[in-house]
Design a protein around this motif. Structure first.
Motif, PDB file in Angstrom:
ATOM      1  N   VAL A 109       1.006  -1.079   0.000  1.00 38.33           N
ATOM      2  CA  VAL A 109      -0.133  -0.049  -0.066  1.00 38.33           C
ATOM      3  C   VAL A 109       0.792   1.097  -0.149  1.00 38.33           C
ATOM      4  CG1 VAL A 109      -1.736   1.257   1.153  1.00 38.33           C
ATOM      5  CG2 VAL A 109      -1.947  -1.044   1.233  1.00 38.33           C
ATOM      6  N   MET A 110       1.979   1.356   0.718  1.00 33.71           N
ATOM      7  CA  MET A 110       2.802   2.286   0.585  1.00 33.71           C
ATOM      8  C   MET A 110       3.421   2.494  -0.614  1.00 33.71           C
ATOM      9  SD  MET A 110       6.340   3.183   2.861  1.00 33.71           S
ATOM     10  CE  MET A 110       5.590   3.137   4.679  1.00 33.71           C
ATOM     11  N   ALA A 111       3.784   1.390  -1.145  1.00 29.97           N
ATOM     12  CA  ALA A 111       4.583   1.314  -2.617  1.00 29.97           C
ATOM     13  C   ALA A 111       3.328   2.331  -3.617  1.00 29.97           C
ATOM     14  CB  ALA A 111       4.970   0.331  -2.988  1.00 29.97           C
ATOM     15  N   ALA A 112       2.143   1.969  -3.705  1.00 30.63           N
ATOM     16  CA  ALA A 112       1.178   2.200  -4.308  1.00 30.63           C
ATOM     17  C   ALA A 112       1.043   3.911  -4.095  1.00 30.63           C
ATOM     18  CB  ALA A 112      -0.128   1.593  -4.158  1.00 30.63           C
ATOM     19  N   TRP A 113       0.968   4.299  -2.987  1.00 32.70           N
ATOM     20  CA  TRP A 113       0.818   5.590  -2.364  1.00 32.70           C
ATOM     21  C   TRP A 113       1.738   6.509  -3.156  1.00 32.70           C
ATOM     22  CZ3 TRP A 113       3.131   8.201   1.819  1.00 32.70           C
ATOM     23  CH2 TRP A 113       2.578   9.500   2.004  1.00 32.70           C
ATOM     24  N   LEU A 114       3.322   6.062  -2.629  1.00 27.94           N
ATOM     25  CA  LEU A 114       4.534   6.759  -3.123  1.00 27.94           C
ATOM     26  C   LEU A 114       4.447   6.822  -4.684  1.00 27.94           C
ATOM     27  CD1 LEU A 114       7.079   5.038  -0.799  1.00 27.94           C
ATOM     28  CD2 LEU A 114       5.921   7.402  -0.370  1.00 27.94           C
ATOM     29  N   THR A 115       4.096   5.878  -5.464  1.00 25.13           N
ATOM     30  CA  THR A 115       4.058   5.836  -6.892  1.00 25.13           C
ATOM     31  C   THR A 115       3.155   7.188  -7.285  1.00 25.13           C
ATOM     32  OG1 THR A 115       4.318   3.733  -7.045  1.00 25.13           O
ATOM     33  CG2 THR A 115       3.244   4.529  -8.994  1.00 25.13           C
ATOM     34  N   SER A 116       1.950   7.368  -6.526  1.00 29.79           N
ATOM     35  CA  SER A 116       1.255   8.539  -7.051  1.00 29.79           C
ATOM     36  C   SER A 116       1.559   9.777  -6.500  1.00 29.79           C
ATOM     37  CB  SER A 116      -0.337   8.305  -6.525  1.00 29.79           C
ATOM     38  OG  SER A 116      -0.230   8.296  -5.038  1.00 29.79           O
ATOM     39  N   LEU A 117       2.430   9.967  -5.189  1.00 27.91           N
ATOM     40  CA  LEU A 117       3.027  11.166  -4.532  1.00 27.91           C
ATOM     41  C   LEU A 117       4.175  11.373  -5.343  1.00 27.91           C
ATOM     42  CD1 LEU A 117       2.783  12.926  -2.050  1.00 27.91           C
ATOM     43  CD2 LEU A 117       4.090  11.372  -1.047  1.00 27.91           C
ATOM     44  N   LEU A 118       4.739  10.482  -6.134  1.00 25.90           N
ATOM     45  CA  LEU A 118       6.335  10.935  -6.489  1.00 25.90           C
ATOM     46  C   LEU A 118       6.395  10.528  -7.985  1.00 25.90           C
ATOM     47  CD1 LEU A 118       8.449   9.439  -3.505  1.00 25.90           C
ATOM     48  CD2 LEU A 118       7.902  11.873  -3.914  1.00 25.90           C
ATOM     49  N   PRO A 119       5.555  11.138  -8.769  1.00 29.86           N
ATOM     50  CA  PRO A 119       5.612  10.739 -10.192  1.00 29.86           C
ATOM     51  C   PRO A 119       7.007  10.916 -10.962  1.00 29.86           C
ATOM     52  CG  PRO A 119       4.449  12.832  -9.952  1.00 29.86           C
ATOM     53  CD  PRO A 119       4.750  12.270  -8.555  1.00 29.86           C
ATOM     54  N   GLY A 120       7.257   9.786 -11.465  1.00 28.54           N
ATOM     55  CA  GLY A 120       8.712   9.767 -12.335  1.00 28.54           C
ATOM     56  C   GLY A 120       9.824   9.092 -11.697  1.00 28.54           C
ATOM     57  N   THR A 121       9.522   8.820 -10.335  1.00 29.24           N
ATOM     58  CA  THR A 121      10.312   7.835  -9.379  1.00 29.24           C
ATOM     59  C   THR A 121      10.009   6.642  -9.169  1.00 29.24           C
ATOM     60  OG1 THR A 121      10.786   9.856  -7.967  1.00 29.24           O
ATOM     61  CG2 THR A 121      11.401   7.822  -6.819  1.00 29.24           C
ATOM     62  N   PRO A 122      10.587   5.652  -9.878  1.00 30.97           N
ATOM     63  CA  PRO A 122       9.892   4.121  -9.794  1.00 30.97           C
ATOM     64  C   PRO A 122      10.227   3.635  -8.158  1.00 30.97           C
ATOM     65  CG  PRO A 122      12.052   4.200 -10.924  1.00 30.97           C
ATOM     66  CD  PRO A 122      11.944   5.501 -10.155  1.00 30.97           C
ATOM     67  N   VAL A 123       8.733   3.199  -7.983  1.00 32.77           N
ATOM     68  CA  VAL A 123       8.569   2.643  -6.545  1.00 32.77           C
ATOM     69  C   VAL A 123       8.186   1.052  -6.675  1.00 32.77           C
ATOM     70  CG1 VAL A 123       7.540   2.944  -4.454  1.00 32.77           C
ATOM     71  CG2 VAL A 123       7.838   5.042  -5.892  1.00 32.77           C
ATOM     72  N   GLU A 124       8.507   0.285  -5.767  1.00 31.61           N
ATOM     73  CA  GLU A 124       7.999  -1.153  -5.663  1.00 31.61           C
ATOM     74  C   GLU A 124       8.053  -1.481  -4.313  1.00 31.61           C
ATOM     75  OE1 GLU A 124      10.255  -4.215  -7.815  1.00 31.61           O
ATOM     76  OE2 GLU A 124      12.074  -2.867  -8.123  1.00 31.61           O
ATOM     77  N   VAL A 125       7.337  -2.588  -4.046  1.00 30.59           N
ATOM     78  CA  VAL A 125       7.360  -3.242  -2.750  1.00 30.59           C
ATOM     79  C   VAL A 125       8.127  -4.532  -3.042  1.00 30.59           C
ATOM     80  CG1 VAL A 125       5.377  -4.505  -3.070  1.00 30.59           C
ATOM     81  CG2 VAL A 125       6.104  -4.200  -0.842  1.00 30.59           C
ATOM     82  N   LEU A 126       9.041  -4.784  -1.934  1.00 24.09           N
ATOM     83  CA  LEU A 126       9.972  -6.227  -1.900  1.00 24.09           C
ATOM     84  C   LEU A 126       9.014  -7.319  -1.201  1.00 24.09           C
ATOM     85  CD1 LEU A 126      13.375  -4.908  -0.855  1.00 24.09           C
ATOM     86  CD2 LEU A 126      12.551  -5.339  -3.109  1.00 24.09           C
TER      87      LEU A 126
END
Lengths: 298, 277
Positions: A269-286
């Motif tokens: 959930v954090m990864a999905a939220w960060l993806t929308s918050l930080l466009p252009g920065t790749p975010v994924e969950v391990l």
């Protein structure tokens, strides 16, 4: 303004996890794209509720605050393995829910740990890979709706059964405890679940208590639930209460899935939220692996 | 263990309070003085109740109390809390159905419950350590146990077999060769470090504790070190020590029968899906 705050002060503020959003002035000084670890931390924190936690644990635990972030990996725990996996995938900021250095608030505890080989190897690994590790727990837990419940319900594929007014409650079509255990085991990738209660028990009402599993969640909810699905309730608290309720005639059960394993889904959930918050920065969950296994005795 | 019969008591039997006074005196003779601050207090029942039989147990669960009472014991000596928290504070449970059912049984059967935790650990040797080490068949000495080198898988399987546990958990590489093992008791966890291969313990907070053994064992494994953590469960770790407690009590209480009631491992585990070869 952020630029008027020294790095040390910034880290102290971030570490204290009790920052008032006012000092950031709505992030006016914060770049909107990419940026350093420090920039990312500021942008994230301005979007999370402030908390007054008596013993805060959040903060940058390793790596440089001025490191330019190429990508972010979220994880329940920044294990050496998780840090390697993150770096392999080009994610040089690891955001972790649990400690990196084997003790509360990442203290060197006991003191001799700070000089031992495991500690040194981890420090070296982080330095070699040039990764930053940020612990974000207190402020993340303050977010509503509860991201840890949201993640767990998604991973268990129980969203359609979740209560809208009480998100920790799930009402399944009636089944057996054995089937619920098998489902939880499969969905979480659990290798060493522990269960209290009769396997053939007919159950429907589940209360979710991931992570540390405060005993009050069990005491306060068991009367109106069939199963408590928990992280790590203690044997002389929630577990004894469930045992006694069963002895008193209650058709009840508890599934203990472990702290880390029940926290992992919340980091997606954090990864999905960060993806929308930080466009252009790749975010994924391990993915979180069950740290435990059980021996097989012939 | 629950079917032992306790003989009909004679007249002039001691009260629960008098039994505890004997415990205090016996410990004082061993150099263990009663602490001003302790959880070792009466938790339920009237301490002046004449005792027909004593039952020791890991934890005075409702089930353990019922079995003790059925076996003729009206004084339960419990290592862990009776009422779901360390200090046995019951105010918030006043209207709780589970608490009320348990209390109703205790009152109806005139059971007295005493917690024997701090001082049983303080005796030397620690009674809990004696219990688990004897169950494991290891030398009964404090500190590190040096075993013949074996794999973590072999060690775990051996422990599981000896203790009969259903829900033991292990962290570490199953093929790691280990020898130096330390045994923690209950919620007491020695820190895993360079001088040890394996910590065997009961229960702990998985992360964000005084020191996190699971994360340390995982990282040590990633770095190729032979480190392991074997988690028995709290009851599995300390249950045997209350059998030892019953044995010790018989040396100071000869006019009342003393029995050990195994509270029992609270857990089961589903069949293994991922076979670790």
């Amino acid at each position: 303004m952020l630029k008027d705050v020294s790095r040390r002060e910034f880290l102290a503020l971030a570490g204290a996890a009790a920052t008032s959003p006012t000092w950031l002035d709505a992030g006016a000084a914060v770049p909107r794209q990419g940026g350093t670890v420090q920039d990312v931390m500021a942008r994230v924190l301005e979007r999370l509720p402030a908390v007054t936690t008596p013993n805060p644990v959040d903060g940058l635990k390793a790596g440089r605050a001025d490191l330019v972030v190429k990508g972010i990996a979220t994880t329940a725990i920044a294990s050496a393995d998780a840090i390697r996996r993150a770096a392999d995938r080009g994610r040089n900021l690891v955001i972790t829910l649990e400690p990196t250095f084997y003790a509360r608030a990442d203290a060197a505890s006991p003191e001799n740990r700070a000089t031992d080989a495991v500690f040194a190897a981890k420090r070296a690994l982080i330095a070699d890979l040039d990764v930053a590790v940020w612990r974000l727990r207190d402020r993340w837990f303050a977010r509503r709706p509860d991201p840890m419940l949201e993640g767990l319900v998604e991973t268990l594929d129980w969203k359609r059964y979740q209560s809208e007014t009480a998100p920790h409650r799930v009402v399944l079509p009636e089944t057996t405890l054995r089937e619920v255990v098998a489902h939880v085991e499969r969905q979480l990738g659990a290798r060493a679940l522990r269960v209290v209660g009769a396997a053939d028990l007919r159950v429907s009402r589940i209360v979710l208590s991931p992570g540390p599993s405060a005993p009050a969640m069990t005491f306060g909810n068991l009367a109106t639930a069939d199963v408590i699905l928990a992280g790590e309730p203690r044997e002389w608290e929630g577990v004894e209460y469930v045992q006694d309720t069963i002895t008193a005639g209650g058709a009840k059960a508890m599934i203990l899935a472990g702290r880390l394993l029940t926290e992992g889904p919340g980091m997606r959930v954090m990864a999905a939220w960060l993806t929308s918050l930080l466009p252009g920065t790749p975010v994924e969950v391990l993915p979180t692996f069950d740290p435990y296994w059980r021996p097989i005795v012939a | 263990m629950s079917d032992l019969m306790i003989e009909t008591p004679q007249t002039g039997r001691p009260t629960a309070r008098q039994i505890v006074d004997r415990i205090k005196a016996a410990l004082a003779a061993l150099g263990v003085n009663w602490r001003a601050e302790t959880v070792d207090t009466f938790k339920a029942g009237d301490p002046d109740t004449p005792v027909r039989g004593i039952a020791t147990t890991f934890m005075a669960t409702f089930d353990a109390i019922q079995r003790a009472s059925a076996a003729g014991a009206n004084f339960v000596i419990s290592h862990e809390p009776t009422f779901y928290n360390h200090l046995d504070v019951t105010t918030s449970f006043a209207d709780d159905a589970t608490f009320r059912a348990k209390m109703a049984f205790i009152e109806a059967h005139q059971v007295v419950i005493f917690r024997f935790h701090d001082h049983w650990h303080a005796r030397r040797p620690d009674g809990m350590r004696v219990g688990i080490l004897r169950a494991l068949g290891w030398p009964e000495a404090p500190g590190t146990v040096v075993l013949p080198p074996m794999t973590l898988r072999e060690l775990a399987a051996d422990i599981q077999k000896k203790l009969g546990t259903r829900a033991m958990r292990v962290v570490g590489n199953p093929d790691a060769r280990v020898s130096r093992v330390i045994v923690g008791l209950g919620y007491g966890n020695p820190p895993l470090n360079a001088d040890l291969d394996v910590v065997v313990t009961g229960e702990y907070q998985e992360a964000d504790s005084a020191w996190d053994n699971p994360a340390y064992a995982l990282d040590a494994t990633t770095f190729g070190q032979a480190k392991g953590l074997i988690v028995l469960g709290h009851e599995m770790s300390e249950g045997f020590g209350m059998d030892e407690c019953a044995t010790w009590l018989r040396t100071i209480v000869s006019d009342v029968p003393v029995a050990f009631i195994r509270a029992g491992e609270p857990f089961w585990s589903p069949p293994q899906r991922t076979l670790l070869k």
